[in-house]
Design a protein around this motif. Structure first.
Motif, PDB file in Angstrom:
ATOM      1  N   ASN A 119      -5.524 -12.565  12.875  1.00  0.00           N
ATOM      2  CA  ASN A 119      -5.175 -13.627  13.493  1.00  0.00           C
ATOM      3  C   ASN A 119      -5.259 -13.126  15.374  1.00  0.00           C
ATOM      4  OD1 ASN A 119      -4.849 -15.770  14.647  1.00  0.00           O
ATOM      5  ND2 ASN A 119      -3.037 -15.882  13.922  1.00  0.00           N
ATOM      6  N   THR A 120      -5.712 -13.678  15.866  1.00  0.00           N
ATOM      7  CA  THR A 120      -6.274 -12.952  17.139  1.00  0.00           C
ATOM      8  C   THR A 120      -4.826 -13.807  18.094  1.00  0.00           C
ATOM      9  OG1 THR A 120      -7.735 -11.831  16.866  1.00  0.00           O
ATOM     10  CG2 THR A 120      -7.765 -12.633  19.112  1.00  0.00           C
ATOM     11  N   PHE A 121      -3.705 -13.098  18.857  1.00  0.00           N
ATOM     12  CA  PHE A 121      -3.070 -14.186  19.430  1.00  0.00           C
ATOM     13  C   PHE A 121      -3.583 -13.163  21.249  1.00  0.00           C
ATOM     14  CE2 PHE A 121      -1.357 -12.992  15.462  1.00  0.00           C
ATOM     15  CZ  PHE A 121      -0.305 -14.078  15.446  1.00  0.00           C
ATOM     16  N   THR A 122      -3.110 -14.523  22.495  1.00  0.00           N
ATOM     17  CA  THR A 122      -3.148 -14.694  23.616  1.00  0.00           C
ATOM     18  C   THR A 122      -1.830 -14.441  24.713  1.00  0.00           C
ATOM     19  OG1 THR A 122      -5.611 -15.128  23.063  1.00  0.00           O
ATOM     20  CG2 THR A 122      -4.799 -15.198  25.371  1.00  0.00           C
ATOM     21  N   LYS A 123      -1.917 -13.216  25.181  1.00  0.00           N
ATOM     22  CA  LYS A 123      -1.093 -13.802  26.058  1.00  0.00           C
ATOM     23  C   LYS A 123      -1.270 -13.400  27.350  1.00  0.00           C
ATOM     24  CE  LYS A 123       4.101 -11.864  27.056  1.00  0.00           C
ATOM     25  NZ  LYS A 123       5.221 -13.211  26.239  1.00  0.00           N
ATOM     26  N   PHE A 124      -0.870 -13.958  28.389  1.00  0.00           N
ATOM     27  CA  PHE A 124      -0.890 -13.734  30.162  1.00  0.00           C
ATOM     28  C   PHE A 124      -0.002 -12.816  30.610  1.00  0.00           C
ATOM     29  CE2 PHE A 124      -3.854 -17.428  29.239  1.00  0.00           C
ATOM     30  CZ  PHE A 124      -4.757 -16.700  30.018  1.00  0.00           C
ATOM     31  N   ILE A 125       0.221 -11.500  31.084  1.00  0.00           N
ATOM     32  CA  ILE A 125       0.936 -10.565  31.807  1.00  0.00           C
ATOM     33  C   ILE A 125       0.552  -9.923  33.079  1.00  0.00           C
ATOM     34  CG2 ILE A 125       2.064 -10.446  28.984  1.00  0.00           C
ATOM     35  CD1 ILE A 125       1.671  -8.001  29.911  1.00  0.00           C
ATOM     36  N   ARG A 126       1.630 -10.628  33.640  1.00  0.00           N
ATOM     37  CA  ARG A 126       1.681  -9.665  34.382  1.00  0.00           C
ATOM     38  C   ARG A 126       2.117  -8.081  34.699  1.00  0.00           C
ATOM     39  NH1 ARG A 126       0.006 -11.302  39.168  1.00  0.00           N
ATOM     40  NH2 ARG A 126       0.640 -10.655  41.737  1.00  0.00           N
TER      41      ARG A 126
ATOM     42  N   GLU B 162      -5.004 -10.921  30.519  1.00  0.00           N
ATOM     43  CA  GLU B 162      -5.452 -11.960  29.725  1.00  0.00           C
ATOM     44  C   GLU B 162      -5.272 -11.451  29.005  1.00  0.00           C
ATOM     45  OE1 GLU B 162      -8.404 -15.066  29.225  1.00  0.00           O
ATOM     46  OE2 GLU B 162      -8.345 -15.360  27.324  1.00  0.00           O
ATOM     47  N   VAL B 163      -4.272 -10.872  27.258  1.00  0.00           N
ATOM     48  CA  VAL B 163      -4.121  -9.946  26.209  1.00  0.00           C
ATOM     49  C   VAL B 163      -4.592 -10.381  25.264  1.00  0.00           C
ATOM     50  CG1 VAL B 163      -2.972  -8.110  25.661  1.00  0.00           C
ATOM     51  CG2 VAL B 163      -2.399  -8.221  27.994  1.00  0.00           C
ATOM     52  N   LYS B 164      -5.505 -10.001  24.545  1.00  0.00           N
ATOM     53  CA  LYS B 164      -6.342 -10.391  23.024  1.00  0.00           C
ATOM     54  C   LYS B 164      -6.012  -9.470  22.172  1.00  0.00           C
ATOM     55  CE  LYS B 164      -9.904 -14.111  23.830  1.00  0.00           C
ATOM     56  NZ  LYS B 164      -8.728 -14.805  24.248  1.00  0.00           N
ATOM     57  N   LEU B 165      -4.693 -10.126  21.632  1.00  0.00           N
ATOM     58  CA  LEU B 165      -4.043  -9.175  20.721  1.00  0.00           C
ATOM     59  C   LEU B 165      -5.106  -9.360  19.706  1.00  0.00           C
ATOM     60  CD1 LEU B 165      -0.359  -9.343  21.819  1.00  0.00           C
ATOM     61  CD2 LEU B 165      -2.274  -7.341  22.150  1.00  0.00           C
ATOM     62  N   VAL B 166      -4.957  -8.401  18.453  1.00  0.00           N
ATOM     63  CA  VAL B 166      -6.434  -8.770  17.499  1.00  0.00           C
ATOM     64  C   VAL B 166      -5.269  -7.996  16.459  1.00  0.00           C
ATOM     65  CG1 VAL B 166      -8.164  -8.275  15.759  1.00  0.00           C
ATOM     66  CG2 VAL B 166      -8.309  -8.639  18.240  1.00  0.00           C
TER      67      VAL B 166
ATOM     68  N   GLN C 154      -9.515  -9.414  31.579  1.00  0.00           N
ATOM     69  CA  GLN C 154      -9.043  -9.470  29.800  1.00  0.00           C
ATOM     70  C   GLN C 154      -9.088  -8.265  29.709  1.00  0.00           C
ATOM     71  OE1 GLN C 154     -12.185 -12.109  28.466  1.00  0.00           O
ATOM     72  NE2 GLN C 154     -11.437 -13.741  29.190  1.00  0.00           N
ATOM     73  N   ARG C 155      -8.313  -8.542  27.750  1.00  0.00           N
ATOM     74  CA  ARG C 155      -8.815  -7.286  27.946  1.00  0.00           C
ATOM     75  C   ARG C 155      -7.912  -7.656  26.212  1.00  0.00           C
ATOM     76  NH1 ARG C 155     -10.499  -4.362  31.259  1.00  0.00           N
ATOM     77  NH2 ARG C 155      -8.910  -3.146  32.967  1.00  0.00           N
ATOM     78  N   LYS C 156      -9.080  -6.625  25.333  1.00  0.00           N
ATOM     79  CA  LYS C 156      -8.800  -6.954  23.774  1.00  0.00           C
ATOM     80  C   LYS C 156      -8.045  -5.215  23.306  1.00  0.00           C
ATOM     81  CE  LYS C 156     -11.345  -8.953  20.741  1.00  0.00           C
ATOM     82  NZ  LYS C 156     -13.009  -9.768  19.678  1.00  0.00           N
ATOM     83  N   ILE C 157      -7.115  -5.798  22.376  1.00  0.00           N
ATOM     84  CA  ILE C 157      -6.614  -4.836  21.857  1.00  0.00           C
ATOM     85  C   ILE C 157      -6.311  -5.157  20.309  1.00  0.00           C
ATOM     86  CG2 ILE C 157      -4.284  -4.153  21.686  1.00  0.00           C
ATOM     87  CD1 ILE C 157      -4.042  -4.199  24.565  1.00  0.00           C
ATOM     88  N   ALA C 158      -6.875  -4.002  19.481  1.00  0.00           N
ATOM     89  CA  ALA C 158      -7.009  -3.704  17.730  1.00  0.00           C
ATOM     90  C   ALA C 158      -4.907  -3.582  17.399  1.00  0.00           C
ATOM     91  CB  ALA C 158      -7.810  -3.068  17.517  1.00  0.00           C
TER      92      ALA C 158
END
Ligand code: GDP
Ligand code: MG
Length: 176
Positions: free
Chosen positions: A40-47, A54-58, A5-9
Motif C-alpha cells: 500500500n501507499t500511505f500519504t501524510k502531510f507533515i510540517r 507531502e510524504v508518500k510511504l510505500v 513531495q517525498r516518496k519513501i520506500a
C-alpha cells in the motif's frame, strides 16, 4: 508555498514491522495483524523545520535474500527506510543484502537511508545490540533509529530522520 513531495520506500525482511511503523505514524494506532502481502501507499502531510511535506510511504511486501528489485525502486524514491527487527538476526542479514542490491541498482554514491531496528519493547528477545545497528549505519553513512511500533517509541523521529537525510543529500547528489 506548495508542499514538498517525498516518496519513501519501506524495505526489509518479512514481519519486522514495516506496516506497523507506517500505520502507527499515519494513523496513530498499532494493528496487531496486518495482511503481510499488501503493498500500500500511505500519504501524510507533515510540517518539519518550517517546511510542509507531502510524504508518500510505500509499504513493500518485504524482501529476502533472493528478491530481485523491480527497476522502478531505483528511480521513484527520494529515500529508503531499511527495517530489521532487533529480535531477528536473519532480518539484520537481509537488510545488508537489500542495501547492497539497492546501491548496485541505483548507481549513486549517496542514497538517503535510515536504518531502523524495530521491536525494542521485546528486550528479552533482543539478538542485535544497539551498537551493532549503529556500526552498520555508520558504515553506510546512514541515520540510525531504534523504534517500537507497538509502544509508539521513536516512530516519528524515524520518519523525521529520513526527511532530514533527503534534505541533506538534496543538491549534491553524486553520480558514480
Ligand atoms: P511487516 O511484514 O514488516 O510489514 O511486519 P508487520 O507490521 O505486519 O508486523 C509483523 C508482526 O510483528 C505483527 O504481528 C506485528 O503486530 C508485530 N510487530 C510490529 N512491530 C512491533 C513492535 O514494535 N513490537 C512488537 N512487540 N511487535 C511488533
Ligand atoms: Mg507489511
Amino acid at each position: 508555498m506548495p508542499s514538498k513531495q517525498r516518496k519513501i520506500a519501506m524495505m526489509g525482511y518479512r514481519s519486522v514491522g514495516k506496516s506497523s511503523l507506517i500505520i502507527q505514524f499515519v494513523e496513530g494506532q498499532f494493528v496487531d495483524s496486518y495482511d503481510p502481502t499488501i503493498e500500500n501507499t500511505f500519504t501524510k502531510f507533515i510540517r518539519l523545520n518550517s517546511t510542509e511535506y507531502e510524504v508518500k510511504l510505500v509499504d513493500t511486501a518485504g524482501q529476502d535474500e533472493y528478491s530481485i528489485f523491480p527497476l522502478q525502486y531505483s528511480m521513484d524514491f527520494h529515500g529508503y527506510v531499511l527495517v530489521y527487527s532487533i529480535t531477528s538476526s536473519k532480518s539484520f542479514q537481509i537488510v545488508q543484502i537489500i542495501y547492497d542490491k539497492l546501491l548496485d541498482m541505483i548507481g549513486k554514491i549517496h542514497v538517503p537511508i535510515v536504518l531502523v531496528g524495530n521491536k525494542t519493547d521485546l528486550h528479552l528477545e533482543r539478538k542485535i545490540s544497539t551498537e551493532e545497528g549503529k556500526r552498520l549505519a555508520e558504515k553506510w553513512k546512514a541515520a540510525f533509529v531504534e523504534t517500537s511500533a507497538k509502544r509508539n517509541e521513536s516512530v516519528t523521529d524515524m520518519f523525521h530522520a529520513i526527511l532530514s537525510e533527503i534534505e541533506r543529500s538534496d543538491g549534491h547528489i553524486q553520480e558514480k
